[in-house]
Design a protein around this motif. Structure first.
Motif, PDB file in Angstrom:
ATOM      1  N   LYS A  22       0.786  -1.196  -0.045  1.00  0.00           N
ATOM      2  CA  LYS A  22      -0.021   0.088  -0.031  1.00  0.00           C
ATOM      3  C   LYS A  22       0.690   1.174   0.085  1.00  0.00           C
ATOM      4  N   GLN A  23       2.027   1.164   0.765  1.00  0.00           N
ATOM      5  CA  GLN A  23       3.050   2.354   0.943  1.00  0.00           C
ATOM      6  C   GLN A  23       3.410   2.763  -0.751  1.00  0.00           C
ATOM      7  N   MET A  24       3.833   1.422  -1.303  1.00  0.00           N
ATOM      8  CA  MET A  24       4.434   1.721  -2.522  1.00  0.00           C
ATOM      9  C   MET A  24       3.676   2.241  -3.574  1.00  0.00           C
ATOM     10  N   GLU A  25       2.267   1.805  -3.523  1.00  0.00           N
ATOM     11  CA  GLU A  25       1.331   2.268  -4.472  1.00  0.00           C
ATOM     12  C   GLU A  25       1.171   3.748  -4.097  1.00  0.00           C
ATOM     13  N   LYS A  26       0.788   4.151  -2.754  1.00  0.00           N
ATOM     14  CA  LYS A  26       0.802   5.547  -2.744  1.00  0.00           C
ATOM     15  C   LYS A  26       1.821   6.135  -3.052  1.00  0.00           C
ATOM     16  N   ALA A  27       3.047   5.974  -2.965  1.00  0.00           N
ATOM     17  CA  ALA A  27       4.276   6.592  -3.377  1.00  0.00           C
ATOM     18  C   ALA A  27       4.432   6.786  -4.824  1.00  0.00           C
ATOM     19  N   GLY A  28       3.326   6.341  -5.433  1.00  0.00           N
ATOM     20  CA  GLY A  28       3.417   6.323  -7.065  1.00  0.00           C
ATOM     21  C   GLY A  28       4.227   5.403  -7.883  1.00  0.00           C
ATOM     22  N   TYR A  29       4.233   4.192  -7.307  1.00  0.00           N
ATOM     23  CA  TYR A  29       4.579   2.895  -8.052  1.00  0.00           C
ATOM     24  C   TYR A  29       3.582   1.826  -8.365  1.00  0.00           C
ATOM     25  N   GLN A  30       3.728   1.197  -9.495  1.00  0.00           N
ATOM     26  CA  GLN A  30       2.793  -0.044  -9.318  1.00  0.00           C
ATOM     27  C   GLN A  30       3.770  -1.174  -9.143  1.00  0.00           C
ATOM     28  N   VAL A  31       3.297  -2.029  -8.557  1.00  0.00           N
ATOM     29  CA  VAL A  31       3.777  -3.430  -8.152  1.00  0.00           C
ATOM     30  C   VAL A  31       3.812  -4.367  -9.143  1.00  0.00           C
ATOM     31  N   ILE A  32       4.872  -4.664  -9.557  1.00  0.00           N
ATOM     32  CA  ILE A  32       5.132  -5.661 -10.575  1.00  0.00           C
ATOM     33  C   ILE A  32       4.882  -7.198 -10.434  1.00  0.00           C
ATOM     34  N   GLU A  33       5.666  -7.316  -9.325  1.00  0.00           N
ATOM     35  CA  GLU A  33       5.953  -8.572  -8.510  1.00  0.00           C
ATOM     36  C   GLU A  33       6.515  -8.629  -7.433  1.00  0.00           C
ATOM     37  N   HIS A  34       6.448  -9.442  -6.365  1.00  0.00           N
ATOM     38  CA  HIS A  34       6.947  -9.512  -5.080  1.00  0.00           C
ATOM     39  C   HIS A  34       7.162 -10.744  -4.592  1.00  0.00           C
ATOM     40  N   PHE A  35       7.990 -11.296  -4.017  1.00  0.00           N
ATOM     41  CA  PHE A  35       8.230 -12.632  -3.626  1.00  0.00           C
ATOM     42  C   PHE A  35       9.139 -12.766  -2.129  1.00  0.00           C
ATOM     43  N   PRO A  36       9.026 -13.649  -1.222  1.00  0.00           N
ATOM     44  CA  PRO A  36      10.046 -13.576  -0.026  1.00  0.00           C
ATOM     45  C   PRO A  36      11.345 -14.278  -0.469  1.00  0.00           C
ATOM     46  N   GLN A  37      12.131 -13.806   0.223  1.00  0.00           N
ATOM     47  CA  GLN A  37      13.689 -14.155   0.030  1.00  0.00           C
ATOM     48  C   GLN A  37      13.751 -15.667   0.384  1.00  0.00           C
ATOM     49  N   SER A  38      14.579 -16.183  -0.167  1.00  0.00           N
ATOM     50  CA  SER A  38      14.739 -17.670   0.042  1.00  0.00           C
ATOM     51  C   SER A  38      15.263 -17.948   1.508  1.00  0.00           C
ATOM     52  N   GLU A  39      14.990 -19.233   1.978  1.00  0.00           N
ATOM     53  CA  GLU A  39      15.808 -19.815   3.173  1.00  0.00           C
ATOM     54  C   GLU A  39      17.211 -19.904   2.747  1.00  0.00           C
ATOM     55  N   THR A  40      17.728 -20.092   1.528  1.00  0.00           N
ATOM     56  CA  THR A  40      19.270 -20.168   1.339  1.00  0.00           C
ATOM     57  C   THR A  40      19.711 -18.680   1.388  1.00  0.00           C
ATOM     58  N   ALA A  41      18.910 -17.734   1.303  1.00  0.00           N
ATOM     59  CA  ALA A  41      19.524 -16.286   1.480  1.00  0.00           C
ATOM     60  C   ALA A  41      19.625 -16.017   3.077  1.00  0.00           C
ATOM     61  N   ARG A  42      19.057 -16.459   3.663  1.00  0.00           N
ATOM     62  CA  ARG A  42      19.215 -16.298   5.148  1.00  0.00           C
ATOM     63  C   ARG A  42      20.245 -17.212   5.844  1.00  0.00           C
ATOM     64  N   LEU A  43      20.335 -18.444   5.085  1.00  0.00           N
ATOM     65  CA  LEU A  43      21.532 -19.218   5.706  1.00  0.00           C
ATOM     66  C   LEU A  43      22.867 -18.516   5.252  1.00  0.00           C
ATOM     67  N   ASN A  44      22.968 -17.996   4.008  1.00  0.00           N
ATOM     68  CA  ASN A  44      24.079 -17.659   3.335  1.00  0.00           C
ATOM     69  C   ASN A  44      24.447 -16.567   4.331  1.00  0.00           C
ATOM     70  N   TYR A  45      23.737 -16.130   5.096  1.00  0.00           N
ATOM     71  CA  TYR A  45      24.275 -14.860   6.042  1.00  0.00           C
ATOM     72  C   TYR A  45      24.426 -15.247   7.395  1.00  0.00           C
ATOM     73  N   TYR A  46      23.567 -15.860   8.048  1.00  0.00           N
ATOM     74  CA  TYR A  46      23.443 -16.258   9.271  1.00  0.00           C
ATOM     75  C   TYR A  46      24.364 -17.403   9.883  1.00  0.00           C
ATOM     76  N   THR A  47      24.496 -18.343   9.008  1.00  0.00           N
ATOM     77  CA  THR A  47      25.606 -19.537   9.353  1.00  0.00           C
ATOM     78  C   THR A  47      26.900 -19.156   9.237  1.00  0.00           C
ATOM     79  N   PRO A  48      27.383 -18.148   8.444  1.00  0.00           N
ATOM     80  CA  PRO A  48      28.672 -17.961   8.734  1.00  0.00           C
ATOM     81  C   PRO A  48      28.793 -17.027   9.889  1.00  0.00           C
ATOM     82  N   LEU A  49      28.070 -16.016   9.962  1.00  0.00           N
ATOM     83  CA  LEU A  49      28.125 -15.070  11.175  1.00  0.00           C
ATOM     84  C   LEU A  49      27.977 -15.802  12.580  1.00  0.00           C
ATOM     85  N   SER A  50      27.375 -16.529  12.581  1.00  0.00           N
ATOM     86  CA  SER A  50      27.062 -17.360  13.949  1.00  0.00           C
ATOM     87  C   SER A  50      28.483 -18.007  14.163  1.00  0.00           C
TER      88      SER A  50
END
Length: 389
Positions: A318-346
């Motif tokens: 809603k904020q993006m549309e109010k700011a003057g953008y058309q939402v083309i697509e959206h998706f959640p970042q993958s579990e791989t993306a999370r593990l790529n960061y938090y595994t070596p950080l841990s």
């Protein structure tokens, strides 16, 4: 008997105050034949009693009630409550002043300002002598201007050997780029970090790419990733702030911003980056969002401090549309993306703990790893592909 000046001197009040007490019926002087007003010892003692009552927070009128009738205990209870509240406010004031003098913890104060007045908070930090880069880091990382230098030294020590400075994956970047309807000729990547997403943008497009970051050491690593001919022909690195883009309007077909817009605020980024896009240009942005309507108390408490503006996906859309953008697509970042960061950080936290047992930065990072591992299904980064409407 006391003349008015004598009574005033004994009780430490002015002549005017004595006359006011008499006018209110609190004392009763009388005039002698010679014209002088005089007061009795009873008047002296009543004034001293009134002064003691006033020390408890009572008004003159309330003092009069107490002198002329049985004490109203509810009145005293109300005054006691008000006094306790005033003491609490005074104590908070004292804690703040001592903290600002470097003798206490400013963290809670900075966190509260970030919630109620984030822009004013940033401006104030800059006026205290911090550069914009350091002020932004203080807002989101150290949250204590007295301990900032030590905190950031420890923070950078943790991340100096890590490739990633936030969750992400090449697969997610490729997927998001594939969802941009029109191949861009010019790309601006904001907050490029060490250039992991940059690599995908270079490989998967033919665009001329400008990358900015306010950390020169990160840009140096971006440069090291590519051959000299790529740097000279297709890739330009600029050390600059995302809050003040050094580009003219309508300069880019696509702005790319993975995991960084929260630094200036999503709504502010949507507004301030929009002019830099060409007509019907695209913005790819990722942000931490809730993935459940009923998150647990621990992640709520954590994100209240770490990112107070975390929202659900629908709110962001809603904020993006109010700011003057058309939402083309959206998706959640993958579990791989999370593990790529938090595994070596841990692993890095475990490696450093024995040598940094009292580090506030390491403690905060460890807490983040624990929360973002234990409650990973309740929140995470979300990718948004937008078009300037």
């Amino acid at each position: 008997m006391y003349q008015i000046s004598e009574l005033a001197a004994k009780v430490g009040l002015s002549r005017t105050a004595i006359l006011y007490y008499e006018k209110q019926g609190l004392i009763s002087g009388h005039r002698l034949e010679n014209g002088y007003r005089v007061y009795s010892d009873n008047d002296l003692q009543r004034v001293r009693l009134i002064q003691r009552l006033q020390a408890g927070g009572l008004t003159l009128q309330e003092c009069k009630v107490c002198l002329e009738a049985k004490v109203d205990k509810q009145l005293l209870r109300n005054r006691l409550k008000a006094l306790d509240e005033e003491i609490a406010r005074k104590q908070q004031s004292r804690l703040l002043l001592t903290a600002m003098l470097g003798e206490g913890d400013l963290k809670a104060w900075h966190q509260s300002l970030e919630t109620v007045a984030p822009d004013a908070h940033l401006d104030w930090l800059i006026k205290q002598g911090f550069s914009e880069k350091e002020a932004l880091r203080l807002r989101w990382l150290s949250k204590d201007m007295n301990e900032h230098d030590l905190y950031m030294a420890d923070f950078m020590k943790v991340f100096e050997t890590l490739e990633r400075w936030g969750p992400g994956s090449e697969e997610d970047t490729r997927k998001a780029l594939s969802l941009v309807p029109k191949a861009p000729r010019t790309i601006l990547e904001v907050g490029c970090g060490k250039g992991l997403a940059t690599t995908v943008l270079v490989e998967q497009s033919e665009a001329k790419i400008t990358v900015i970051d306010n950390e020169q050491s990160a840009l140096n690593q971006v440069i090291q990733r590519f051959k000299p001919e790529v740097i000279s022909d297709r890739l330009e690195t600029i050390c600059a702030s995302m809050t003040d883009l050094p580009f003219s309007n309508k300069s880019f077909d696509l702005i790319w911003a993975e995991g960084c817009a929260y630094i200036m605020g999503i709504e502010k980024a949507l507004a301030e980056w929009k002019p830099v896009l060409r007509e019907q240009g695209y913005l790819v942005i990722s942000d931490m969002v809730w993935r459940t309507q009923t998150p647990s108390s621990e992640p709520i408490a954590f994100w209240k401090q770490a990112y107070p503006d975390i929202q659900c996906v629908q709110t962001r859309l809603k904020q993006m549309e109010k700011a003057g953008y058309q939402v083309i697509e959206h998706f959640p970042q993958s579990e791989t993306a999370r593990l790529n960061y938090y595994t070596p950080l841990s692993e890095r936290v475990a490696e450093l703990e024995p040598s940094m047992p009292s580090s506030a930065a390491l403690k905060d990072i460890k807490h983040e790893v624990n929360v973002c591992t234990q409650f990973a299904e309740e929140f995470g980064y979300h990718m948004f592909i937008l078009m300037k409407a």
